[in-house]
Structure formats: structure tokens, C-alpha cells
Design an enzyme around this catalytic site. Structure first.
Site, PDB file in Angstrom:
ATOM      1  N   GLU A 234       6.287  -3.526   9.934  1.00 10.20           N
ATOM      2  CA  GLU A 234       5.648  -3.888   8.661  1.00 10.20           C
ATOM      3  C   GLU A 234       6.657  -4.250   7.574  1.00 10.20           C
ATOM      4  OE1 GLU A 234       2.506  -1.183   7.564  1.00 10.20           O
ATOM      5  OE2 GLU A 234       2.119  -0.614   9.639  1.00 10.20           O
TER       6      GLU A 234
HETATM    7  O1  9MR Z   1      -2.124  -5.538   5.795  1.00 11.89           O
HETATM    8  C1  9MR Z   1      -3.291  -4.780   6.054  1.00 11.89           C
HETATM    9  C2  9MR Z   1      -4.397  -5.236   5.142  1.00 11.89           C
HETATM   10  O2  9MR Z   1      -4.787  -6.569   5.436  1.00 11.89           O
HETATM   11  C3  9MR Z   1      -5.600  -4.312   5.297  1.00 11.89           C
HETATM   12  O3  9MR Z   1      -6.592  -4.640   4.324  1.00 11.89           O
HETATM   13  C4  9MR Z   1      -5.183  -2.861   5.131  1.00 11.89           C
HETATM   14  C5  9MR Z   1      -6.327  -1.921   5.419  1.00 11.89           C
HETATM   15  O4  9MR Z   1      -6.719  -1.963   6.751  1.00 11.89           O
HETATM   16  O5  9MR Z   1      -4.130  -2.551   6.008  1.00 11.89           O
HETATM   17  C6  9MR Z   1      -2.989  -3.316   5.819  1.00 11.89           C
HETATM   18  O6  9MR Z   1      -1.975  -2.912   6.737  1.00 11.89           O
HETATM   19  C7  9MR Z   1      -1.506  -1.591   6.575  1.00 11.89           C
HETATM   20  C8  9MR Z   1      -1.140  -1.066   7.929  1.00 11.89           C
HETATM   21  O7  9MR Z   1      -2.245  -1.162   8.794  1.00 11.89           O
HETATM   22  C9  9MR Z   1      -0.641   0.362   7.857  1.00 11.89           C
HETATM   23  N1  9MR Z   1       0.438   0.495   6.913  1.00 11.89           N
HETATM   24  C10 9MR Z   1       0.213  -0.057   5.600  1.00 11.89           C
HETATM   25  C11 9MR Z   1      -0.228  -1.511   5.724  1.00 11.89           C
HETATM   26  C12 9MR Z   1      -0.390  -2.125   4.360  1.00 11.89           C
HETATM   27  O8  9MR Z   1      -1.414  -1.485   3.683  1.00 11.89           O
END
Ligand code: 9MR
Length: 382
Positions: A272
Site C-alpha cells: 500500500e
Molecule cells: O483504498 C481503499 C479504498 O478504496 C476503500 O474505500 C477503503 C475501504 O475499503 O479501503 C482502502 O484501502 C485500505 C486497505 O484496504 C487497508 N489499509 C488502508 C487502505 C486505505 O484506507
């Protein structure tokens, strides 16, 4: 006799020339490989990107071309979360997850599954019975088992590694008081890893979290992983979500965490990765999706592009982080960007909605940022 000697020398020269040309070709090919990120990091670590539903459904062909040429690992940004796959108990929807896997397989990608157990985006039914009461530990255990076995089992042999549990430790090192924790205590972690291992004994299993350079969280995660290991639980890697800013975290603290996690005998992954250039309402924002700060114009200063000084800081910061990753490439198995181009990034909407951020390595028009070639040049030195 003399003639023969000359012939032998001639043959020798010819042989040497052929070898030199051959070597030249290898060197040339080597140089060519450094024209892509995946070529530059070959033999060091995978370079990955998160794919959204739009990517998977072919809504952005040029981005997919960038992905195919520069990246060799993929993770699904949202489509494998429990709320997407099993919104209602027993009703599994694998449409987008299947497309993601098919794309990865067709393009020879190293495929990562994200994520099996996460307090956020977990549907409410997981924790409640028909009357709306909280379920017993036995019922939650069974639900976790069914979910993990079904999802991991479906992609057995295709998904190479799973983010089994996401974001269970708080910044001070204590356990997040999620529903999983409330109902099962610390054991939910052990159970999640056990169920994933049962479903695919060959898959790598990871713990993934944000703010992992934070000393409190570092200590908490190390303690938690040691505890799993002491119980004989298989855990292969730790994902340090790289949601970083221009000032925070320090390279020094990040490095300490790489070393501390690696010392546990597991692989470290930078998951990430994105570098926000926007003013942060707090120094250490973490990445809790529940955080929401009200929009103000002053928090969105770069709608027309980045001023030179900010661009410079951005480039230097990315270089410093990639230098750190390259310095420790023996401990790091993967670096994954959280999206392909800036337009994809969740950072445009978090923690303040409606901003314009520039956190990734490719511009909104899919052209590489200038730092990309600098990163590749740096990698060539290792
Ligand atoms: O980037 C993701 C975003 O599009 C979603 O709305 C959100 C909720 O599901 O999750 C984001 O990704 C997250 C990841 O799954 C876990 N770590 C934090 C990331 C950023 O929020």
C-alpha cells in the site's frame, strides 16, 4: 606448423569476439530491463500495484498497459474484502475477485489476496444473530472458518500470499478493540491464520498494518507475532503499509521496523505504498478509513499541479524510501503501490474528501513521473 598456429590464433580471436558480442548482448539486455520498474528490481523484490474494480473491468486500458509493463505483482484494492465477497451470510459474490485472478493468471502476475479478517468493512452479520444480539465465540469462530475456507479454498494455488489479518494492533501497541477481539480475544488472530493455512497449505500468510514504523506499534506487532510463533502458527510475512507523507514517518524509524520484523524470521513487504503531498490535518494520520476531516480550500492547494519545491521534496522522499528498500532487499520480498496512477488513489478522498493528491509513481495521464527513471537508475547500482 606455423600456419596451423596462426589458424588456431585466428579461431581463438573469432571465439573471443563471438563471446564478447554475446556478453555485449547480455549487458544490453540488462540495460533494457532497467527501463521498467519490474526489470530494475528483478532479483530483488516484486513490484506490485493495487487494482480497483475499474481496472479489473477494463475501464482504464492505458493504466493496464502501464501495469503490464512495469509491475509483476497485483493485489485487489477492494474486491476481496469480506463486505464485497460475503455481504450476506452464505451469499458469496466472486464476480470481480474472479476477474482479478483471471487477469493475474493470464499476465503471469504474482497474486496477493487482500484481506480475510479486517474489522473495517466487515459486514455486521458476522457478529450478530437474527435477533441482533452479539454472537458467541463459537459462532464467530465458525463464521470466520467458513469465510476463510471458502475464499482461500477457491483461489488455492493461484493466490500466492494472503493478508490474513489487517490492522489489529493500535499505534500504542495494544489490541484494537474490534468485534473480533471483543468476542474472541487475542485468539481470533491465531484462528484466522490456522484457517487460512488449512485452506491452502502452500499459500504465504501475512499480517498487514499501517503506521508500522511507529515504535509503539512496532513493539505490539513484534509481541503479537512472537506469540503466534510460540504457538506453532505459520506466519510468513509482515506487510508494512506505506501510506507515507512528506515529513512522516522518518526513514530511521521505518528502517528500525524493517529490521525488527525481519528479525522475527519472516519476510517484510512494503504494501500500500503512496506518498501524499497534501497538508495533513495531523502529523501521524495513519490510514484508518473511518477518519474524516472537513474540506477546506487551504487543505487542497495543488489542484493545478505541483509547485517545483514540492515536486522536489516528493522526488527526494521517494528516492530516500526506495534507497532504504534497496538497502534491505534481502529482507523485503515485495513493494506494492496502492494504485497505478494518481487518479486511482484513495488519497484524493481521505482523510478529506475532494482533494487532488499526487501520491503514486505515474501521472493521471499514465506517463511516468521523472522520479521513476531515477529510481530505476538507483536500482541498477545494487
Ligand atoms: O483504498 C481503499 C479504498 O478504496 C476503500 O474505500 C477503503 C475501504 O475499503 O479501503 C482502502 O484501502 C485500505 C486497505 O484496504 C487497508 N489499509 C488502508 C487502505 C486505505 O484506507
Amino acid at each position: 606448423m606455423k600456419v596451423n598456429k596462426i589458424n588456431i590464433i585466428k579461431k581463438g580471436v573469432l571465439f573471443a569476439s563471438v563471446m564478447l558480442v554475446g556478453l555485449g548482448c547480455i549487458v544490453k539486455t540488462g540495460r533494457k530491463d532497467t527501463e521498467t520498474l519490474k526489470g530494475a528490481f528483478e532479483g530483488k523484490f516484486y513490484i506490485g500495484a493495487a487494482l480497483s474494480g475499474n481496472h479489473i473491468n477494463n475501464q482504464s486500458q492505458p493504466s493496464m498497459e502501464v501495469l503490464k509493463s512495469h509491475f509483476n505483482s497485483i493485489v485487489s484494492e477492494n474486491n476481496m474484502k469480506s463486505g464485497m465477497i460475503q455481504l450476506r451470510e452464505g451469499e458469496f459474490n466472486f464476480e470481480n475477485a474472479d476477474k482479478f485472478i483471471e487477469f493475474g493468471e493470464a499476465n503471469g502476475m504474482h497474486i496477493v489476496g487482500h484481506t480475510l479478517i479486517w474489522h473495517s468493512q466487515a459486514p455486521r452479520w458476522f457478529f450478530t444473530d437474527n435477533d441482533g444480539n452479539q454472537v458467541t465465540p463459537e459462532v464467530l469462530t465458525q463464521r470466520m472458518k467458513d469465510h476463510i475456507h471458502t475464499v482461500v479454498g477457491r483461489y488455492k494455488g493461484k493466490v500466492k500470499g494472503w493478508d490474513v489479518v489487517n490492522e489489529a494492533i493500535l499505534d500504542d501497541g495494544s489490541w484494537r478493540k474490534s468485534k473480533f477481539y471483543e468476542i474472541l480475544g487475542e485468539d481470533f488472530m491465531k484462528l484466522a491464520f490456522q484457517f487460512a493455512h488449512e485452506a491452502d497449505p502452500d499459500a504465504e500468510l501475512y499480517y498487514n498494518d499501517y503506521s508500522m514504523a511507529n515504535p509503539g506499534k512496532r513493539d505490539g506487532v513484534v509481541k503479537m507475532v512472537k506469540n503466534l510463533q510460540a504457538q506453532g502458527i505459520k506466519i510468513d510475512g509482515i506487510g508494512m503499509q506505506g501510506h507515507i507523507g512528506l515529513e512522516y514517518p522518518t526513514i530511521d524509524e521505518f528502517e528500525k521496523s524493517i529490521l525488527a520484523y525481519s528479525d522475527l524470521g519472516v519476510t517484510v513487504m512494503i504494501t500500500e505504498l503512496d506518498l501524499s503531498v497534501l497538508p495533513s490535518p495531523r502529523r501521524d494520520m495513519g490510514a484508518d478509513v473511518a477518519t474524516n476531516v472537513e474540506y477546506q480550500q487551504s487543505l487542497n492547494p495543488y489542484t493545478e499541479g505541483l509547485p517545483d519545491d514540492v515536486q522536489k521534496k516528493f522526488d527526494e522522499r521517494y528516492m530516500a524510501f526506495f534507497k532504504l528498500f534497496l538497502d534491505h532487499h534481502d529482507k523485503i520480498s515485495r513493494v506494492t503501490l496502492w494504485g497505478i496512477n494518481d487518479g486511482d488513489s484513495w488519497k484524493n478522498g481521505w482523510p478529506v474528501r475532494g482533494r487532488t493528491d499526487y501520491p503514486l509513481l505515474f501521472n493521471r495521464d499514465n506517463t511516468p513521473k521523472s522520479v521513476v527513471s531515477d529510481i530505476m537508475k538507483l536500482a541498477a547500482k545494487y
